[in-house]
Design a protein around this motif. Structure first.
Motif, PDB file in Angstrom:
ATOM      1  N   GLY A 160      37.948  51.023  37.705  1.00 41.89           N
ATOM      2  CA  GLY A 160      37.783  51.711  38.982  1.00 41.89           C
ATOM      3  C   GLY A 160      39.000  52.520  39.363  1.00 41.89           C
ATOM      4  O   GLY A 160      39.526  53.301  38.558  1.00 41.89           O
ATOM      5  N   LEU A 161      39.463  52.333  40.584  1.00 42.07           N
ATOM      6  CA  LEU A 161      40.627  53.067  41.094  1.00 42.07           C
ATOM      7  C   LEU A 161      41.930  52.321  40.853  1.00 42.07           C
ATOM      8  O   LEU A 161      42.969  52.701  41.368  1.00 42.07           O
ATOM      9  CB  LEU A 161      40.457  53.347  42.591  1.00 42.07           C
ATOM     10  N   GLY A 162      41.868  51.260  40.074  1.00 37.74           N
ATOM     11  CA  GLY A 162      43.083  50.527  39.732  1.00 37.74           C
ATOM     12  C   GLY A 162      43.263  49.260  40.543  1.00 37.74           C
ATOM     13  O   GLY A 162      42.639  49.088  41.598  1.00 37.74           O
ATOM     14  N   PRO A 163      44.113  48.336  40.071  1.00 30.42           N
ATOM     15  CA  PRO A 163      44.237  47.013  40.694  1.00 30.42           C
ATOM     16  C   PRO A 163      44.747  47.028  42.126  1.00 30.42           C
ATOM     17  O   PRO A 163      44.456  46.104  42.890  1.00 30.42           O
ATOM     18  CB  PRO A 163      45.213  46.279  39.760  1.00 30.42           C
ATOM     19  N   ASP A 164      45.485  48.041  42.513  1.00 36.12           N
ATOM     20  CA  ASP A 164      45.987  48.082  43.893  1.00 36.12           C
ATOM     21  C   ASP A 164      44.864  48.330  44.896  1.00 36.12           C
ATOM     22  O   ASP A 164      44.953  47.880  46.050  1.00 36.12           O
ATOM     23  CB  ASP A 164      47.059  49.167  44.042  1.00 36.12           C
ATOM     24  N   LEU A 165      43.821  49.042  44.471  1.00 33.15           N
ATOM     25  CA  LEU A 165      42.714  49.367  45.372  1.00 33.15           C
ATOM     26  C   LEU A 165      41.480  48.506  45.115  1.00 33.15           C
ATOM     27  O   LEU A 165      40.719  48.213  46.043  1.00 33.15           O
ATOM     28  CB  LEU A 165      42.340  50.846  45.242  1.00 33.15           C
ATOM     29  N   GLU A 166      41.271  48.124  43.873  1.00 28.03           N
ATOM     30  CA  GLU A 166      40.114  47.281  43.539  1.00 28.03           C
ATOM     31  C   GLU A 166      40.532  45.813  43.687  1.00 28.03           C
ATOM     32  O   GLU A 166      40.817  45.124  42.716  1.00 28.03           O
ATOM     33  CB  GLU A 166      39.617  47.573  42.119  1.00 28.03           C
ATOM     34  N   THR A 167      40.565  45.332  44.907  1.00 32.40           N
ATOM     35  CA  THR A 167      41.105  43.997  45.180  1.00 32.40           C
ATOM     36  C   THR A 167      40.095  42.876  44.958  1.00 32.40           C
ATOM     37  O   THR A 167      40.453  41.699  44.949  1.00 32.40           O
ATOM     38  CB  THR A 167      41.619  43.922  46.623  1.00 32.40           C
ATOM     39  N   TRP A 168      38.813  43.209  44.800  1.00 26.43           N
ATOM     40  CA  TRP A 168      37.795  42.211  44.472  1.00 26.43           C
ATOM     41  C   TRP A 168      36.730  42.881  43.637  1.00 26.43           C
ATOM     42  O   TRP A 168      36.233  43.954  43.989  1.00 26.43           O
ATOM     43  CB  TRP A 168      37.156  41.626  45.737  1.00 26.43           C
ATOM     44  N   GLN A 169      36.410  42.277  42.497  1.00 27.45           N
ATOM     45  CA  GLN A 169      35.403  42.836  41.609  1.00 27.45           C
ATOM     46  C   GLN A 169      34.451  41.750  41.116  1.00 27.45           C
ATOM     47  O   GLN A 169      34.848  40.594  40.944  1.00 27.45           O
ATOM     48  CB  GLN A 169      36.068  43.502  40.394  1.00 27.45           C
ATOM     49  N   CYS A 170      33.204  42.146  40.889  1.00 21.65           N
ATOM     50  CA  CYS A 170      32.193  41.261  40.313  1.00 21.65           C
ATOM     51  C   CYS A 170      31.493  42.065  39.221  1.00 21.65           C
ATOM     52  O   CYS A 170      30.600  42.882  39.511  1.00 21.65           O
ATOM     53  CB  CYS A 170      31.202  40.782  41.363  1.00 21.65           C
ATOM     54  N   ALA A 171      31.916  41.866  37.979  1.00 21.03           N
ATOM     55  CA  ALA A 171      31.400  42.665  36.866  1.00 21.03           C
ATOM     56  C   ALA A 171      29.897  42.495  36.695  1.00 21.03           C
ATOM     57  O   ALA A 171      29.187  43.462  36.362  1.00 21.03           O
ATOM     58  CB  ALA A 171      32.132  42.295  35.581  1.00 21.03           C
ATOM     59  N   GLU A 172      29.386  41.299  36.926  1.00 19.45           N
ATOM     60  CA  GLU A 172      27.955  41.065  36.776  1.00 19.45           C
ATOM     61  C   GLU A 172      27.155  41.955  37.734  1.00 19.45           C
ATOM     62  O   GLU A 172      26.154  42.562  37.357  1.00 19.45           O
ATOM     63  CB  GLU A 172      27.635  39.594  37.038  1.00 19.45           C
ATOM     64  N   TRP A 173      27.616  42.032  38.982  1.00 22.97           N
ATOM     65  CA  TRP A 173      26.971  42.896  39.967  1.00 22.97           C
ATOM     66  C   TRP A 173      27.074  44.358  39.554  1.00 22.97           C
ATOM     67  O   TRP A 173      26.088  45.114  39.617  1.00 22.97           O
ATOM     68  CB  TRP A 173      27.601  42.681  41.334  1.00 22.97           C
ATOM     69  N   GLY A 174      28.253  44.769  39.106  1.00 23.00           N
ATOM     70  CA  GLY A 174      28.437  46.149  38.701  1.00 23.00           C
ATOM     71  C   GLY A 174      27.535  46.549  37.556  1.00 23.00           C
ATOM     72  O   GLY A 174      26.919  47.625  37.570  1.00 23.00           O
ATOM     73  N   ASN A 175      27.418  45.696  36.561  1.00 22.65           N
ATOM     74  CA  ASN A 175      26.566  46.018  35.416  1.00 22.65           C
ATOM     75  C   ASN A 175      25.094  46.036  35.797  1.00 22.65           C
ATOM     76  O   ASN A 175      24.311  46.825  35.257  1.00 22.65           O
ATOM     77  CB  ASN A 175      26.825  45.022  34.286  1.00 22.65           C
ATOM     78  N   LYS A 176      24.700  45.164  36.727  1.00 23.41           N
ATOM     79  CA  LYS A 176      23.321  45.199  37.215  1.00 23.41           C
ATOM     80  C   LYS A 176      23.034  46.518  37.921  1.00 23.41           C
ATOM     81  O   LYS A 176      21.955  47.116  37.758  1.00 23.41           O
ATOM     82  CB  LYS A 176      23.064  44.028  38.171  1.00 23.41           C
ATOM     83  N   GLN A 177      23.987  47.010  38.681  1.00 21.31           N
ATOM     84  CA  GLN A 177      23.805  48.274  39.383  1.00 21.31           C
ATOM     85  C   GLN A 177      23.788  49.465  38.434  1.00 21.31           C
ATOM     86  O   GLN A 177      23.147  50.485  38.709  1.00 21.31           O
ATOM     87  CB  GLN A 177      24.893  48.446  40.449  1.00 21.31           C
ATOM     88  N   LYS A 178      24.449  49.336  37.305  1.00 19.51           N
ATOM     89  CA  LYS A 178      24.339  50.386  36.283  1.00 19.51           C
ATOM     90  C   LYS A 178      22.903  50.486  35.804  1.00 19.51           C
ATOM     91  O   LYS A 178      22.379  51.600  35.579  1.00 19.51           O
ATOM     92  CB  LYS A 178      25.264  50.080  35.112  1.00 19.51           C
TER      93      LYS A 178
END
Length: 206
Positions: free
Chosen positions: A120-138
């Protein structure tokens, strides 16, 4: 009238295209927001938009309008030129429906994939991620592309026979998809042809 945005980002692109379609780009002042420097999360910016997102429209009386759909609704109403949101109740309803399908199923789905399943925009801005959710949205984004391809088999534009905000949202969503490396399948010839046609419009091609 001022617009706070970050040039090149997908949602600001939607507003810039709408302004260009209405021939009003030179009637607003663009104020850049340093998203990569987290300016959008500053106290001063949140006073204008508590959502901490760009773009934001600020009127001469100090009213601040966020959310692309609200901003383009205002732009369409205040400036001359062909309507982008429809002129009859039926047109407005159909355009609103297709615009939301493009926004939720493509633009926001690609955004969720980008922010959750990639750096994404890098660790300073992406402070919480859920890869499973992201891949489902893809997957949702890919399904929406296929849906839009079927729509465009029978319609010149996304919401019918006239260019509208639904086309703007779809186009910006595909630009974002390119950036996030979510490809348009080669089999979706209607969507690809529509994109080439829209990309040639003066409001986009410049």
């Amino acid at each position: 009238m001022k617009i706070y945005d970050t040039e090149g980002f997908p949602n600001p692109l939607r507003v810039r295209i709408a302004l260009a379609e209405k021939g009003a780009t030179n009637q607003v002042e663009f104020i850049p927001v340093d998203v990569m420097g987290a300016e959008h999360r500053s106290e001063g910016f949140r006073a204008k938009n508590p959502d901490a997102t760009v773009p934001v429209l600020e009127l001469d009386d100090g009213t601040c309008i966020a959310q692309c759909n609200a901003i383009t609704e205002y732009i369409d109403g205040v400036f001359d030129g062909p309507s982008l949101t429809g002129t009859t109740p039926k047109e407005r309803a159909c355009i609103a429906m297709m615009n939301l399908r493009a926004e939720n199923g493509l633009m926001n789905a690609v955004g969720a994939y980008f922010h959750h399943a990639t750096p994404g925009l890098g660790p300073d801005l992406e402070t919480w991620q859920c890869a499973e959710w992201g891949n489902k949205q893809k997957e949702v984004a890919s399904a929406t592309m296929a849906y839009l391809d079927r729509v465009l088999a029978d319609n010149e534009f996304v919401a019918g026979e006239s260019f509208s905000v639904a086309d703007i949202t779809t186009y910006a969503g595909l630009v974002f998809a390119d950036f996030a490396k979510v490809d348009i399948p080669g089999s979706l010839s209607n969507l690809r042809a529509w994109r080439a046609k829209v990309a040639a419009r003066p409001s986009i091609a410049g």
